[in-house]
Structures are given as structure tokens and as C-alpha cells.
Scaffold this motif. Structure first.
Motif, PDB file in Angstrom:
ATOM      1  N   MET A   1       0.776  -1.255  -0.039  1.00  0.00           N
ATOM      2  CA  MET A   1       0.123   0.138  -0.133  1.00  0.00           C
ATOM      3  C   MET A   1       0.815   1.233   0.039  1.00  0.00           C
ATOM      4  O   MET A   1       2.134   1.251   0.071  1.00  0.00           O
ATOM      5  CB  MET A   1      -0.875   0.029   1.115  1.00  0.00           C
ATOM      6  CG  MET A   1       0.111   0.088   2.658  1.00  0.00           C
ATOM      7  SD  MET A   1      -1.051  -0.045   3.999  1.00  0.00           S
ATOM      8  CE  MET A   1      -1.653   1.565   4.208  1.00  0.00           C
TER       9      MET A   1
ATOM     10  N   CYS B   1      -1.329   7.398   5.652  1.00  0.00           N
ATOM     11  CA  CYS B   1      -2.260   6.158   5.557  1.00  0.00           C
ATOM     12  C   CYS B   1      -1.755   5.303   6.496  1.00  0.00           C
ATOM     13  O   CYS B   1      -2.340   3.916   6.758  1.00  0.00           O
ATOM     14  CB  CYS B   1      -1.954   5.538   4.009  1.00  0.00           C
ATOM     15  SG  CYS B   1      -2.335   6.724   2.747  1.00  0.00           S
ATOM     16  N   VAL B   2      -0.615   5.411   7.370  1.00  0.00           N
ATOM     17  CA  VAL B   2      -0.207   4.555   8.446  1.00  0.00           C
ATOM     18  C   VAL B   2      -0.315   5.399   9.978  1.00  0.00           C
ATOM     19  O   VAL B   2      -0.026   6.510   9.551  1.00  0.00           O
ATOM     20  CB  VAL B   2       0.818   3.803   8.173  1.00  0.00           C
ATOM     21  CG1 VAL B   2       0.720   2.715   7.226  1.00  0.00           C
ATOM     22  CG2 VAL B   2       2.088   4.795   7.714  1.00  0.00           C
TER      23      VAL B   2
ATOM     24  N   ASP C   1      -9.705  12.487  -0.832  1.00  0.00           N
ATOM     25  CA  ASP C   1     -10.232  11.259   0.009  1.00  0.00           C
ATOM     26  C   ASP C   1     -11.342  10.417  -0.907  1.00  0.00           C
ATOM     27  O   ASP C   1     -11.651   9.244  -0.580  1.00  0.00           O
ATOM     28  CB  ASP C   1     -11.013  11.809   1.175  1.00  0.00           C
ATOM     29  CG  ASP C   1     -10.362  11.684   2.523  1.00  0.00           C
ATOM     30  OD1 ASP C   1      -9.236  10.999   2.384  1.00  0.00           O
ATOM     31  OD2 ASP C   1     -10.837  12.439   3.317  1.00  0.00           O
TER      32      ASP C   1
ATOM     33  N   LEU D   1      -8.574   8.025  -2.933  1.00  0.00           N
ATOM     34  CA  LEU D   1      -7.673   7.266  -2.168  1.00  0.00           C
ATOM     35  C   LEU D   1      -8.389   6.996  -0.751  1.00  0.00           C
ATOM     36  O   LEU D   1      -9.204   7.593   0.033  1.00  0.00           O
ATOM     37  CB  LEU D   1      -6.682   7.750  -2.025  1.00  0.00           C
ATOM     38  CG  LEU D   1      -5.309   7.784  -2.559  1.00  0.00           C
ATOM     39  CD1 LEU D   1      -4.009   8.381  -2.024  1.00  0.00           C
ATOM     40  CD2 LEU D   1      -4.864   6.095  -3.008  1.00  0.00           C
ATOM     41  N   MET D   2      -8.113   5.739  -0.432  1.00  0.00           N
ATOM     42  CA  MET D   2      -8.771   5.422   0.825  1.00  0.00           C
ATOM     43  C   MET D   2      -7.809   4.267   1.597  1.00  0.00           C
ATOM     44  O   MET D   2      -7.280   3.162   1.203  1.00  0.00           O
ATOM     45  CB  MET D   2     -10.179   4.744   0.884  1.00  0.00           C
ATOM     46  CG  MET D   2     -10.715   4.487   2.127  1.00  0.00           C
ATOM     47  SD  MET D   2     -12.256   4.145   2.015  1.00  0.00           S
ATOM     48  CE  MET D   2     -12.905   4.199   3.831  1.00  0.00           C
ATOM     49  N   GLY D   3      -7.237   4.660   3.000  1.00  0.00           N
ATOM     50  CA  GLY D   3      -6.337   3.605   3.510  1.00  0.00           C
ATOM     51  C   GLY D   3      -5.016   3.225   2.755  1.00  0.00           C
ATOM     52  O   GLY D   3      -4.781   2.342   2.840  1.00  0.00           O
TER      53      GLY D   3
ATOM     54  N   GLU E   1      -5.001   2.978  -0.578  1.00  0.00           N
ATOM     55  CA  GLU E   1      -5.300   2.175  -1.799  1.00  0.00           C
ATOM     56  C   GLU E   1      -6.433   3.001  -2.623  1.00  0.00           C
ATOM     57  O   GLU E   1      -7.039   3.782  -2.014  1.00  0.00           O
ATOM     58  CB  GLU E   1      -6.430   0.908  -1.502  1.00  0.00           C
ATOM     59  CG  GLU E   1      -5.398  -0.067  -0.510  1.00  0.00           C
ATOM     60  CD  GLU E   1      -4.550  -0.852  -1.265  1.00  0.00           C
ATOM     61  OE1 GLU E   1      -4.493  -0.875  -2.569  1.00  0.00           O
ATOM     62  OE2 GLU E   1      -3.771  -1.588  -0.638  1.00  0.00           O
ATOM     63  N   ILE E   2      -6.375   2.976  -3.839  1.00  0.00           N
ATOM     64  CA  ILE E   2      -7.038   3.715  -4.832  1.00  0.00           C
ATOM     65  C   ILE E   2      -8.741   3.102  -4.787  1.00  0.00           C
ATOM     66  O   ILE E   2      -8.845   1.995  -4.649  1.00  0.00           O
ATOM     67  CB  ILE E   2      -6.395   3.475  -6.166  1.00  0.00           C
ATOM     68  CG1 ILE E   2      -7.235   4.569  -7.175  1.00  0.00           C
ATOM     69  CG2 ILE E   2      -6.661   2.120  -6.998  1.00  0.00           C
ATOM     70  CD1 ILE E   2      -6.358   4.958  -8.180  1.00  0.00           C
ATOM     71  N   GLN E   3      -9.338   3.974  -4.718  1.00  0.00           N
ATOM     72  CA  GLN E   3     -10.997   3.664  -4.322  1.00  0.00           C
ATOM     73  C   GLN E   3     -11.610   3.609  -5.648  1.00  0.00           C
ATOM     74  O   GLN E   3     -12.305   2.732  -5.897  1.00  0.00           O
ATOM     75  CB  GLN E   3     -11.520   4.493  -3.331  1.00  0.00           C
ATOM     76  CG  GLN E   3     -12.920   4.307  -3.231  1.00  0.00           C
ATOM     77  CD  GLN E   3     -13.488   5.321  -1.965  1.00  0.00           C
ATOM     78  OE1 GLN E   3     -12.800   5.528  -1.110  1.00  0.00           O
ATOM     79  NE2 GLN E   3     -14.866   5.210  -1.980  1.00  0.00           N
TER      80      GLN E   3
END
Lengths: 911, 182
Positions: free
Chosen positions: B25, B44-45, B139, B142-144, B146-148
Motif C-alpha cells: 500500500m 495512511c499509516v 479522499d 484514495l482510502m487507506g 489504496e485507490i478507491q
């Protein structure tokens, strides 16, 4: 929000850092007073101030208030207020658990709101914070949202990724369940956005739970196949610069990398996909834009990764290598970088190693001409990966050349790599050259008026050992060497001085002509009466030694240091530490293999003392002679050739193997089929030969493991006798009842998590083919479990090594030349052909490894005697590797055909 | 045999000797100017604030020191950094080793396209003054880490929908009120 814009302008107009801080402090004071004021703020103002705080935070200033207002906003029903509230929390909250508890309620409401936009905000917030508290609160709820039939596509996407984020932080809080199979079916969803998000989730889950998600493989392949064969406009908005769904393609290819190559039917379709991707790379581009080629090549590189991961289709591997070869000379730096990187992994596949090697000149050229250090670094990595005996000289020479001009940032790494390659592949140097060269080099380096203390240490050691090699040159005569070292003495720390004193006594041995000079130094007050005990003691002892010892004694005491023992290369360890484990490729694996025996010998700990029916395994394993060997009945001659006798060693009774069985193992295989009728069919004998092969060259390790039970072994053999400790570990938390291995009884109850051990004694009565079978029964949670495993007792365990001279060896070799005595096998290497590992395996096999016997130094020969109760059988073996063809020829000569045959089979499996 | 008793606990089961590439990720994304001003950061972390600032400082230095035409990828700490410059702004993503570099480059490009579409010829000032919008767009995309959704249309649709809601929410206010002087 004009107020916000005005504030941002103000900040931008600040001429100095101080002015900026002043303006910010003024604003913070203003906001604080508003928040504390008596007048309740309306949502809009709250939103504006929270936004300002956010801006200040993003400028790099600490924010210690405003959280409550943000929580208020987030609970609002107005979308824009909610949105800003969530943004503030997402950016500022770094798993601050107290605050999280406050917002959890609001999040819960939004998740339940059935308003897709609110649900989206809530899911984003959970994913952004991603803390354990979040997982505790929502990990149960999100799978439901994800697979519910009425969930909107956009919410499904968010839910999938949100769950993925929680799984990454707290996998234990995301239990697998019914939902998993429904998630797999999202791969068939019509909405490509949903498929993309689901693929990310499945990939991460599948890594830890491959069984649970294995049906995703065929779905992923068919999805991928539909994408790669679609026309460039079919997927509409998911086509990116004429490349159909590149993100999804890459994700599907990544998912497939969690699994081994699929079954033949699916595999054919996948191979077609991969071929199509490789073919498309050769087609003219559909657009001149870099985005087109990037997206296309992103898919191509991921496909190559999958090909390398499967490492099973030589055709595809070679095609991948050729494709990367083209990229090595591409005008785009990015592609050259990636090609070098990808080729590194390709180099470790046996199918493509040779193909990679053909690019050596291009890679060397990259090392010399690339203008970007990160690309040159990749070239160094690739040279290292493609290095083998055939090109080691060229590669090491190029690396050394490059070292002179290399960037400081990567010099250390290059030095380490050169050292490892030299250690591994140097074959024809003569030590004297190296030692003399080393002595000369340190001598010259020590000439510098100021040198680092480490150099003095190195110099002291090397000159003490090999100073004689350069003493012939009048410019580095013994006295000059001594004076040079001693001129540094007084500037050094105590440990270095201690080392130099040792060098001096070595000099007394090497150079008797300067003995008196050295004795004078040792005798001086500054040494003999030194305040440091260590220095004083060395001075006294060395002085005494130099005075009373004869030259012979002195020469013996101060003999050249023996070579350092073989152990895990310290340079390799250093490189690993520096680079992280992933970058150190095949060499590392080889070392692992080499040390696996060590790992296997961990001392077992008895978990439950009452279950221990046998002496502790730490008892003297070699004291076999002392144990009364109660039973060694001759083997029945009728049944096959299975003649290993296994019996109990309980000191008084010759315990029978199992009720009704005869007292040798020959009949235990009958037991497996005829004994107690079980409620479940007995498992097939577990991959018998695989397991046996694992143990041919070693005696300890895990023999068998499933979800319930682990069986570990530790064994020792001497002549025709052996003793094996068997450890049964209950991996569950539930008791095993009626636990009965057929070897001999143990305590029938094995507590959850406990371990029972038993010992069996083994006698080899005559040579044999098949290994005895261990049959185990027990009751776990109401069902009777039945299990059969072959015990890894093979003929070679009864080998005793025999050393012999070259002459003896070939004399015996000729004596055993009748066709019935010789068995030969020519086979392809299954492992990297490494000399050291081969040696270790031959020794592990049990025979002596005879060095300098075969006129061809690349060959290996061994000799030993197989001990059985009735006879002893002399065995000679010869292994001839052919590096070029990656083949071996193994020849066994013994006095008995069956023995030659069996040993040859067993040993052939090892290379 | 929990807790590691017994002889020869097998060491690692990875038959291939390297971790499966599986899920990798993005760790974080930064937008910063040529002058080294941070314009946007997306983590994202989890990482402490101090550690984040240190990483940002260090990475900006590394990237700003690179010459044009150099490779867009570099190894940094245990991560891979993918960056691209658009006018005065650097877009910089830190990804995990096995992640796909080229596609990360295109992820950056897609984000720039979205910003461009939304603001109409986006420039650095748009992102400074509408930083919250830049976050919202990211947002949606992208989420967490990863590409949404990779579809430009669906991301923009979501943003437009949100803007509509915003307009309904807000009643017009006087300038004085806006400045907090009313």
C-alpha cells in the motif's frame, strides 16, 4: 469562508517566520476566546474556526484545542459541517483513544443512517484513523455493510477499503466468516470500481488465509482475461489513456501472486493473458503520451512479476527477460530503472538465470554511464544477482573499477557485495599472494603520519601474522616494521596497545634478529609497571616467553593463526542489516539452508512432566551401549525388505509395539490398515517420500504438522543402532483422548497445548528399502483421528564415515567395478549448484567427504560403511557436477546391488 | 506445542524465500512547493507527529536535491518514493517495496487531473486557499492507501454532489459577518 481566505492571505503576506508566528498566535488567541465565549457559536463559525486550526496545524504548528468543536461539527446533520469535522479528526487525531471514544457514537449513527454520503464520510474517518479502538468498535459491522444486497456501489467500495485498513492494523479483530465467500464474488461485480476495491481487500486477506480465498484465483483470471482482451474503449471511464483498467489489472495480477500456479484449466487461460500482455508490449503505442506507456508498462511489469513468482513457465520467463532487455536501453530513465530491478529477481530463477546473464555488457555499461545514482545502484544490485562462477571475475573487476568513482552513499554496500562475491567465487588465488598483498598495503597505509586507530589494529594483526612476507624488501625490513608500529603505540588506547604487544611477541618469533630490541621495549618500566593490569601482564608474560622458550617452542606457541571457522558470513549479515532482507537474494537462501540443521536442534522442553514416559532428551544420546537392548529378533524374511527393528527401551520390559503386533516394525504397516476400525478413514500416509527426503541429510526437525498435531523428531544414529525422540504436540486448546501411537504406549491424555514425548530405539538388521510407518490414533472433540506418517529412517542413517587416501579410494573403486555393484544416476540439479552446500549434504548423508582424492577438483567423492546387524557394507560414492548443463552424475559402488541402488536413490533427491 | 517447544520448529514456510507481493500500500503522500513549503499531507499509516515532521523534512530535502530528468523513483529508508513535479509543486508518494511504481506515477497524474478539472487549470494557489477541497478530492480517490475509484467521472460526480449539498446548507452572509466583525 472568507474569514479563512483572509487569514491565509495574511499568513502568505508575512515577511518573516517571526511575523508568521505572531499572526498565528493572534489567531489562536482569537479562536480560543470564541470557543470559550459565552455566546454559543453557530455551525458556520465553528466550521470556519476549525478550518483555521486545521490550516495552522498543516503549517506545522501544534494544536491542542478545538477537538471538542470538531466532534460537535461531526455530529451535525449538515453535510458541510460534518465534512469539516471529519476532516479535522482524520488529519489531527493520531489514535488518541479518548477522543475516538467520543466520535465513535457519531460514526455509528452515520453508518446506520442509510445516507450513502454520510456513510462514506464515516467509513473514511474509520480508515483514516485506523486505530485498534476503531477496529474494536467497527470491525464486526463493516463486513455486513460490504456484502448487504442493498448497499450502494460507492459505499461498498469504501467499506471494502475501510475493512482492509482495519485488517492491517488489527487482523485478530476481523474474523473470517460467511461474508468472505460473498466478498470473493464481488470480483464478478458489474461495477469496476467495486471490483477494484474488493480485489485490494481480497489480496491482503488471502495472504494470511489462502485457503479461505482460493476460489478467487479462477475468478481473478477470468476477470483479467476479459480486461486484457477488451478493446481499448470497452471499459469507458475505466480506460486510462487507451489502456483498459490498468489499476484493476495490476491488482488482479497482484492477487494471483498470493498463490502458486493454478490448476491446468485455469492456468491455460492465465498463460494466454500473460502472453497477450507481453504481445501488446510489442505493438505500436496508441498514444504518444507518457501516461499511455506508463499505464501499459505498469501492467506489463506486474505480469512479469507474476511470471517470476510462478517460476514455472520457462517460455514466459525467457520472453519476460527479453522484454526487460529491451527496456534496459530505453530512453526513459524510469523504465531502465524498473528493468534493472525486475531482472534482479529474474536472475534467481534457474530458467532465466542464463538469459539474464546475456545482458551483462548492457548492465556494466549502465553502471558506467547512468547519470542517476539510484539507477546505478540498481545496476550494482543486478550485477550482484547475476553473478556466478562463470562471470564472477568480470563482475568483481567492474565493481572494483566503479568503486573508485562511486558515490559515497553506496560505497559501503559495493564493498560488501564485492567481498561476498569474492568469498563465494574466488577459487584460484593463492593465499600467499593475498597475505603478502595485505601486509604490503597496510604497511604503506601506516606510513601516513596520522592514521586511524582501527588501521593500527589491522596493521598490528596483519604484520604480526604475515610481516615476514614483506620483510625481504629492505624498505620494510623487520626493524622498520617494528619501529613503524611502535611509533603509533603511545597514541593508542589500551586494547590496541594490548594487541600491539601480541604483535611484538609474534615478531620475536618471525624475526629473531630484532628480539633484543623488542625485549628492551617489553622490559621498560612503562610496560612492566604499567598501571593497566592487562598490559602489565602481557608485558611480563611475553618477556618471559621470549627469554626462556626455545625457538621450537616459540614457533609452536606463536604459529600462524588457524583459518576462521565457517559461520554465517558477517559481511552478509551486515549487508542484510543495511539493505533489509528483501534485497539480498539467493546467497542468503543458501546460507539459510546451510544453517537449517542448527535450527532443528533446539532443545525440547517437557511441557507436562507426568506425560514424560522416557528419559529427558538431554540425557547422553550416544550412550546407546549402556542401554540394555532387549529385543532384536531376526527379521521375517518373507515381507519385503523392511528390516528395521523398533522397540521400546523401558528398562525392564521389552514392551510390544502395539497390541497384537509382532515385535518389529515390519508388521506395523499392517497395523495401519487392519487395527482399530476408525470412524473416519485413515489419512493417506502423509506425502511419505517428500518428508523422508527432508530428513535424509539431517536428523532433527518437524516431521509432520496439521492443524491439530505437530510431530517433531530428534534422532541419533551410531553404527547399526539408533535412537529417536518423537515429540507429539497438541496444537489445540482441547485435550486429546486415547492418544495411541503404534510405536509404544504413552499417556493417553494429551492436554491442549501440551507436548508428549517418547523414545524409540532402532536397530538395522539388514539393508532395507521402505521406512517404517508410525500410526497414531486419538480422539479430538468426539471424532477419532487416524494418522499415518513414515518415520524418516533410511539406510544411510547407518553410515559410518571412512577416511582414506586417494590411492586406497581408487584401488577399492576398481575392485567394485562389476556392473552389479555400480549404480549410476544422471539428473538435473534441483537446487543451486553450490559447492559448500553439496559438501555439507554429503557429510549429512553420512559418508566421509574425501578431499583431494578426485583428480578433478570440481568432483566430490565420499566413502563410508553401512552397518547392519548381520553385515557391514563398504560404500564409495562419486558426484560429478556439470555446471554448464546444470546436471549431476552420481555413481555409487558397494558390494551389494540393492544397497548401491537405494543409496543412489536417496542421495540423488538431495541436489 | 504453542510457545515454541519441541525440536526443530520449522523456520518460516515461505517456500520461495521472499514474501508474497500481495497487498502493498501507499504509506503517505505529500505535496510541497519548490521552496520546500508543505501544501498537503496524507498519511495512511499511524505515526507520531514528531516522526512525521522528521520524515517530511528529510524527504523534501532528498527530492528537492534531485536534478530534472532523473528517475522518478528512489529508495528511501525502507520505502520506495515515487515523485513528479507539476509546475511549482512536487507530488510525492511513499509506497511499500512491492507496489507498482509506474502506476503510482499515474495515480499522481490522475489526482492532478481531478484537481485540474475541479478548479479549472489548477495552480498552487488553488490548493493553498482551498486546501480542504484538495483533501476531499483525495479522499474520494484514495482510502487507506489504496485507490478507491479510478474513474474520473465517478470521483468528480461525488465531489459535485457534495458541493450541491454545501450550497443548500449555506445561506448568504454579509461581508462583515464573514470577517467576524458583525
Amino acid at each position: 469562508m472568507r474569514g479563512l481566505a483572509v487569514f491565509i492571505s495574511d499568513i502568505r503576506n508575512c515577511k518573516s517566520k517571526e511575523a508568521e508566528i505572531k499572526r498565528i498566535n493572534k489567531e489562536l488567541a482569537n479562536i480560543r476566546s470564541k470557543f470559550k465565549g459565552d455566546k454559543a457559536l453557530d455551525g458556520y463559525s465553528k466550521k470556519k474556526y476549525v478550518c483555521k486550526l486545521l490550516f495552522i496545524f498543516l503549517l506545522g504548528h501544534d494544536i491542542d484545542f478545538g477537538h471538542m468543536e470538531a466532534v460537535n461539527l461531526l455530529s451535525s446533520n449538515r453535510y458541510t459541517e460534518k465534512q469539516i469535522g471529519y476532516l479535522f479528526i482524520s488529519v489531527l487525531v493520531n489514535s488518541n483513544s479518548e477522543l475516538i471514544r467520543l466520535i465513535n457514537n457519531a460514526i455509528k449513527n452515520d453508518l446506520a443512517s442509510r445516507n450513502p454520503i454520510f456513510m462514506g464520510l464515516a467509513l473514511h474517518c474509520i480508515a483514516n484513523v485506523g486505530s485498534r479502538e476503531m477496529a474494536e468498535a467497527f470491525a464486526g459491522e463493516i463486513p455486513k455493510i460490504l456484502v448487504a444486497g442493498d448497499t450502494m456501489d460507492s459505499v461498498k467500495q469504501s467499506a471494502a477499503l475501510c475493512l482492509l485498513r482495519l485488517y492491517r492494523t488489527s487482523p485478530d479483530l476481523v474474523p473470517m466468516g460467511d461474508w468472505t465467500s460473498r466478498v470473493v464474488h464481488l470480483l464478478n461485480d458489474q461495477h469496476l470500481g467495486v471490483v477494484t476495491a474488493a480485489t485490494s481487500l481480497i489480496t491482503t486477506l488471502a495472504q494470511k488465509n489462502p485457503e479461505e480465498f482460493k476460489t478467487s484465483v479462477s475468478l481473478a483470471v477470468s476477470r483479467l482475461s476479459r480486461i486484457v482482451t477488451s478493446a481499448s474503449t470497452d471499459l469507458q471511464d475505466y480506460t486510462y489513456y487507451f489502456v483498459p483498467a490498468p489499476w484493476l489489472s495490476v491488482k488482479l495480477l497482484r492477487l494471483l501472486q498470493c498463490y502458486p500456479p493454478p490448476d491446468p484449466a485455469v492456468r491455460g487461460r492465465l498463460t494466454e493473458c500473460l502472453e497477450t500482455i507481453l504481445n501488446k508490449a510489442q505493438e505500436p503505442p496508441k498514444s504518444k503520451k507518457v501516461q499511455h506507456s506508463n499505464a501499459k508498462n505498469a501492467v506489463l511489469f506486474e505480469a512479469i512479476s507474476l511470471i517470476i513468482h510462478h517460476d514455472s513457465e520457462p517460455n514466459l520467463l525467457v520472453r519476460a527477460c527479453n522484454q526487460l532487455g529491451q527496456f534496459l536501453q530505453h530512453r526513459e530513465t524510469n523504465l531502465r530503472y524498473l528493468a534493472l530491478e525486475s531482472m534482479c529477481t529474474l536472475a534467481s530463477s534457474e530458467f532465466s538465470h542464463e538469459a539474464v546473464k546475456t545482458h551483462i555488457e548492457t548492465v556494466i555499461n549502465a553502471l558506467k554511464t547512468e547519470r542517476d545514482v539510484s539507477v546505478r545502484q540498481r545496476a550494482v544490485d543486478l550485477l550482484y544477482a547475476m553473478c556466478d562462477r562463470s562471470n564472477a571475475q568480470q563482475i568483481v573487476a567492474e565493481m572494483l573499477n566503479y568503486l573508485e568513482t562511486a558515490d559515497y552513499s553506496i560505497r559501503e554496500e559495493i564493498v560488501l557485495k564485492v567481498a561476498i562475491l569474492a568469498e563465494k567465487y574466488a577459487v584460484d588465488y593463492t593465499w600467499d599472494d593475498v597475505q603478502g598483498y595485505a601486509a604490503k598495503t597496510v604497511f604503506e597505509a601506516l606510513q601516513a603520519p596520522a592514521c586511524h586507530e582501527n588501521l593500527v589494529k589491522v596493521g598490528g594483526y596483519i604484520l604480526g601474522e604475515f610481516g615476514n612476507l614483506i620483510a625481504g624488501d629492505p624498505r620494510s625490513s623487520p626493524l622498520i616494521q617494528f619501529n613503524l608500529l611502535h611509533s603509533k603505540f603511545h597514541l593508542c588506547s589500551v586494547p590496541t596497545r594490548a594487541l600491539l604487544l601480541s604483535t611484538y611477541i609474534k615478531f620475536v618469533n618471525l624475526f629473531p634478529e630484532i628480539k633484543t630490541t623488542i625485549q628492551d621495549v617489553l622490559r621498560s618500566d612503562s610496560q612492566l609497571k604499567n598501571a593497566d593490569v592487562e598490559l602489565q601482564q602481557r608485558a611480563v608474560e611475553y618477556l618471559r616467553l621470549s627469554t626462556i622458550a626455545s625457538t621450537d617452542i616459540l614457533a609452536t606457541v606463536l604459529e600462524e593463526m588457524p583459518p576462521f571457522p565457517e559461520r554465517e558470513s558477517s559481511i552478509l549479515a551486515k549487508l542484510k542489516k543495511k539493505k533489509g532482507p528483501s534485497t539480498v537474494t539467493d546467497l542468503e537462501e543458501i546460507k539459510k539452508e546451510r544453517s537449517s540443521d542448527m535450527n532443528g536442534s533446539a532443545e525440547p522442553t517437557p511441557v507436562n512432566a507426568s506425560n514424560v514416559s522416557t528419559p529427558s532428551p538431554s540425557a547422553d544420546l550416544l550412550g546407546l551401549g549402556a542401554v540394555p537392548l532387549t529385543n532384536s529378533a531376526p527379521a521375517p524374511s518373507s515381507s519385503g525388505s523392511l528390516l528395521v527393528d523398533v522397540f521400546s527401551d523401558s528398562s525392564s520390559v521389552a514392551a510390544p509395539l502395539a497390541p497384537g503386533s509382532e515385535d518389529n516394525f515390519a508388521s506395523s504397516s499392517d497395523l495401519a490398515s487392519s487395527e482399530v476400525v476408525s470412524e473416519e478413514p485413515a489419512d493417506a500416509v502423509h506425502d511419505a517420500d517428500e518428508l523422508i527426503h527432508k530428513f535424509i541429510c539431517k536428523n532433527n526437525g518437524v516431521l509432520f504438522e496439521n492443524q491439530l498435531l505437530q510431530i517433531g523428531l530428534k534422532s541419533e544414529f551410531r553404527q547399526n543402532l539408533g535412537r529417536m525422540f518423537i515429540f507429539y504436540g497438541n496444537k489445540t486448546s482441547t485435550q486429546f483422548l486415547n492418544f495411541t501411537p503404534t510405536t509404544k504406549p504413552v499417556d493417553p491424555i494429551v492436554d491442549g497445548g501440551a507436548q508428549v514425548q517418547q523414545v524409540v530405539n532402532i536397530e538395522c538388521i539388514s539393508d532395507f528399502m521402505d521406512a517404517p510407518i508410525l500410526n497414531i490414533q486419538f480422539r479430538y472433540g468426539g471424532t477419532l483421528q487416524n494418522l499415518s506418517v513414515k518415520l524418516p529412517i533410511t539406510l544411510n542413517k547407518f553410515f559410518q564415515p571412512t577416511e582414506m587416501s586417494s590411492q586406497d579410494f581408487f584401488q577399492r573403486w576398481k575392485q567394485l567395478s562389476s556392473p552389479k555393484q555400480e549404480v549410476q544416476n544422471i539428473f538435473k540439479a534441483k537446487h543451486p549448484m553450490d559447492t559448500e552446500i553439496t559438501k555439507a549434504k554429503i557429510i549429512g548423508f553420512g559418508s566421509a567427504l574425501l578431499e583431494e582424492v578426485d583428480p578433478n577438483p570440481a568432483n566430490f567423492v565420499g566413502a563410508g560403511i553401512i552397518h547392519t546387524k548381520t553385515i557391514q557394507i563398504g560404500c564409495l560414492l562419486r558426484l560429478e557436477p556439470n555446471l554448464q548443463a546444470q546436471m549431476y552424475r552420481l555413481t555409487l559402488r558397494t558390494s551389494k546391488e540393492a544397497v548401491s541402488q537405494r543409496l543412489c536413490e536417496l542421495l540423488s533427491e538431495q541436489f | 506445542m504453542r510457545g515454541g517447544a519441541g525440536p526443530g520448529r520449522a523456520t518460516g514456510t515461505g517456500a520461495r524465500g521472499r514474501d508474497g507481493r500481495g497487498g502493498a500500500m501507499m504509506r503517505f503522500m505529500l505535496l510541497f512547493s519548490r521552496q520546500g513549503k508543505l501544501r498537503l499531507q496524507k498519511w495512511c499509516v499511524a505515526a507520531g507527529e514528531r516522526e512525521r515532521r522528521k520524515m517530511v523534512r528529510e524527504l523534501m530535502q532528498v527530492v528537492l536535491a534531485r536534478k530534472p530528468k532523473m528517475c522518478s523513483f528512489l529508495e528511501w529508508r525502507d520505502l520506495k518514493v515515487v515523485y513528479k513535479r507539476y509546475a511549482s509543486l512536487y507530488f510525492c508518494c511513499a509506497i511499500e517495496g512491492p507496489d507498482n511504481e509506474l502506476l503510482t506515477l499515474e495515480l499522481i497524474h490522475r489526482y492532478v487531473e481531478l484537481l485540474d478539472k475541479y478548479f479549472g487549470s489548477v495552480c498552487e494557489l488553488d490548493i493553498i486557499f482551498n486546501f480542504e477541497k484538495a483533501y476531499f478530492i483525495l479522499d474520494e480517490f484514495l482510502m487507506g492507501g489504496e485507490i478507491q475509484d479510478t474513474s474520473k467521472k465517478s470521483v468528480l460526480k461525488a465531489i459535485e454532489q457534495a458541493d450541491l449539498l454545501q450550497e443548500e446548507d449555506e445561506s448568504p452572509r454579509s461581508v462583515l459577518e464573514e470577517m467576524g466583525l458583525a
